[in-house]
Design a protein around this motif. Structure first.
Motif, PDB file in Angstrom:
ATOM      1  N   LYS A  31      34.930  57.378  -8.499  1.00 61.33           N
ATOM      2  CA  LYS A  31      33.592  57.256  -8.746  1.00 61.33           C
ATOM      3  C   LYS A  31      33.337  57.078 -10.270  1.00 61.33           C
ATOM      4  CE  LYS A  31      31.564  58.611  -4.367  1.00 61.33           C
ATOM      5  NZ  LYS A  31      30.731  59.728  -3.825  1.00 61.33           N
ATOM      6  N   THR A  32      33.998  58.462 -11.048  1.00 61.23           N
ATOM      7  CA  THR A  32      33.875  58.479 -12.408  1.00 61.23           C
ATOM      8  C   THR A  32      34.588  57.243 -13.120  1.00 61.23           C
ATOM      9  OG1 THR A  32      34.187  60.812 -12.189  1.00 61.23           O
ATOM     10  CG2 THR A  32      34.460  59.802 -14.461  1.00 61.23           C
ATOM     11  N   ALA A  85      34.901  54.325 -11.924  1.00 63.91           N
ATOM     12  CA  ALA A  85      33.958  52.983 -11.584  1.00 63.91           C
ATOM     13  C   ALA A  85      32.807  53.063 -12.434  1.00 63.91           C
ATOM     14  CB  ALA A  85      33.568  52.676 -10.048  1.00 63.91           C
ATOM     15  N   SER A  86      31.955  54.204 -12.416  1.00 65.46           N
ATOM     16  CA  SER A  86      30.881  54.180 -13.177  1.00 65.46           C
ATOM     17  C   SER A  86      30.891  54.049 -14.497  1.00 65.46           C
ATOM     18  CB  SER A  86      30.090  55.678 -12.890  1.00 65.46           C
ATOM     19  OG  SER A  86      30.919  56.521 -13.334  1.00 65.46           O
ATOM     20  N   ALA A  87      32.113  54.191 -15.064  1.00 66.50           N
ATOM     21  CA  ALA A  87      32.296  54.219 -16.585  1.00 66.50           C
ATOM     22  C   ALA A  87      32.021  52.448 -17.035  1.00 66.50           C
ATOM     23  CB  ALA A  87      33.538  54.537 -16.976  1.00 66.50           C
ATOM     24  N   GLY A  88      32.434  51.653 -16.060  1.00 63.20           N
ATOM     25  CA  GLY A  88      32.223  50.305 -16.259  1.00 63.20           C
ATOM     26  C   GLY A  88      33.292  49.524 -17.031  1.00 63.20           C
ATOM     27  N   SER A 103      35.530  48.220  -7.800  1.00 65.41           N
ATOM     28  CA  SER A 103      34.635  49.201  -6.812  1.00 65.41           C
ATOM     29  C   SER A 103      35.393  50.413  -6.673  1.00 65.41           C
ATOM     30  CB  SER A 103      34.634  48.357  -5.382  1.00 65.41           C
ATOM     31  OG  SER A 103      35.811  48.332  -4.897  1.00 65.41           O
ATOM     32  N   PRO A 104      34.746  51.447  -6.439  1.00 69.50           N
ATOM     33  CA  PRO A 104      35.365  52.803  -6.040  1.00 69.50           C
ATOM     34  C   PRO A 104      36.671  52.638  -5.054  1.00 69.50           C
ATOM     35  CG  PRO A 104      33.209  53.428  -6.261  1.00 69.50           C
ATOM     36  CD  PRO A 104      33.303  51.611  -6.167  1.00 69.50           C
TER      37      PRO A 104
END
Length: 353
Positions: A34-35, A37-40, A45-46
């Motif tokens: 998740k970390t 994936a959220s960094a972009g 996807s996760p």
């Protein structure tokens, strides 16, 4: 399991692996899907990231500390990253100036090397270590003082004013005058030589029959000089500074590992033997975790580089010791620059007298 070469990883796997390692080195924490994936930065996807993380784990490059946690690089993964992916960051102008100015300060050699160790510690937030050149003091005077029938105290005074004491075993039945005769002989005939030079000189004199010593005194002189020479070779001359840096916030969750590391650093003979392995290297060496037996239990890393004297001979090693999450990209060139600066001092005759 052997570690695959970096070229065998897909571009996606390399990108994810690099981000996990860099995240771990920056925070000391496991990095999850998740970390990432959220960094972009990955545009994945996760679920896709988790699949790659599982693949990297099966290759032995990553490990999961808990079933629901993210991943950490293994020691094999760190080695792959250091050797194949790391982009070093050269020391800043301020860091270079700090190193050069600290080493340029007037004073004895030991003070400069102690300052080097302390400076590396402060710049790295780890423990700074310097293996000091083994000095060969020149003899000015040696006095043998009786302690018991089988022991004497050897008081060695160097030409530089240094004084050291050692206990020497005496052969049975030694005449009392032998101590005085041996002391006078060394002081009168061997003054100004280093210990190895003194041992060679007396053996040449004895072999040629030119020595005026009787058998008892001759044995005592050889016995005393041999003790001093062997002791100088075996004794590690190591400066360690900044052990307190190892007790940072990240250490609180792994206090047993840090305790083991601090115990290891107390064993200076073993640390010196480890650093000795870097003496033959042409450049900075990195030991990660179990790659060296000394720090296998504490899971620690060592970055070390040799430095030289005016004749180009390796005379010591400088480096840092800390957890495996050291900032290798920053510290490798910093240790290398420090060793180069010490070598320049050596070339100017400021390291070895």
């Amino acid at each position: 399991m052997s570690t695959p070469p970096i070229t065998e990883l897909t571009t996606r796997a390399r990108d994810i692996f690099r981000l996990v390692v860099e995240g771990y080195l920056a925070t000391g924490q496991a990095v999850g899907s998740k970390t990432l994936a959220s960094a972009g930065a990955l545009n994945l996807s996760p679920a896709s990231i988790r699949s790659v993380l599982h693949e990297l784990e099966s290759l032995g490059l990553l490990a999961a500390p808990h079933t629901s946690a993210g991943r950490l690089p293994t020691e094999s993964g760190l080695r792959l990253f250091v050797d194949g992916m790391m982009q070093v960051a050269e020391p800043t102008a301020e860091e270079r100036a700090a190193i050069e100015s600290r080493l340029a300060q007037p004073g004895p050699v030991e003070a400069a090397l102690e300052a080097t160790s302390a400076l590396l510690s402060s710049l790295s937030s780890a423990a700074g270590v310097v293996m000091v050149p083994r000095r060969e003091p020149r003899l000015a005077h040696l006095q043998l003082v009786p302690l018991a029938t089988d022991r004497a105290l050897a008081v060695l005074v160097g030409a530089d004013g240094s004084v050291e004491n050692r206990v020497v075993d005496l052969p049975p039945g030694l005449p009392p005058r032998a101590l005085e005769q041996a002391s006078n002989y060394i002081s009168a005939h061997l003054g100004g030589r280093t210990l190895p030079e003194a041992v060679r000189a007396i053996r040449m004199e004895v072999a040629s029959g030119r020595s005026a010593l009787d058998a008892a005194s001759r044995d005592l002189v050889e016995r005393g000089l041999a003790v001093w020479s062997e002791d100088a070779l075996r004794r590690p001359v190591l400066i360690v500074r900044g052990q307190a840096n190892l007790l940072d916030e990240g250490a609180l969750g792994d206090i047993e590992r840090v305790r083991q590391l601090l115990d290891d650093l107390e064993n200076k003979q073993s640390v010196a033997e480890l650093l000795d392995a870097a003496r033959e290297a042409e450049a900075t060496r990195i030991f990660i975790g179990a790659e060296n037996r000394l720090f296998a239990l504490s899971g620690s890393s060592v970055i070390a580089s040799p430095y030289r004297d005016r004749d180009g001979r390796v005379v010591g090693v400088v480096g840092v010791i800390g957890p495996t999450r050291l900032n290798y990209a920053r510290l490798v060139p910093m240790v290398d620059f420090t060793a180069q600066t010490l070598s320049r001092m050596g070339a100017m005759g400021k390291l070895i007298g």
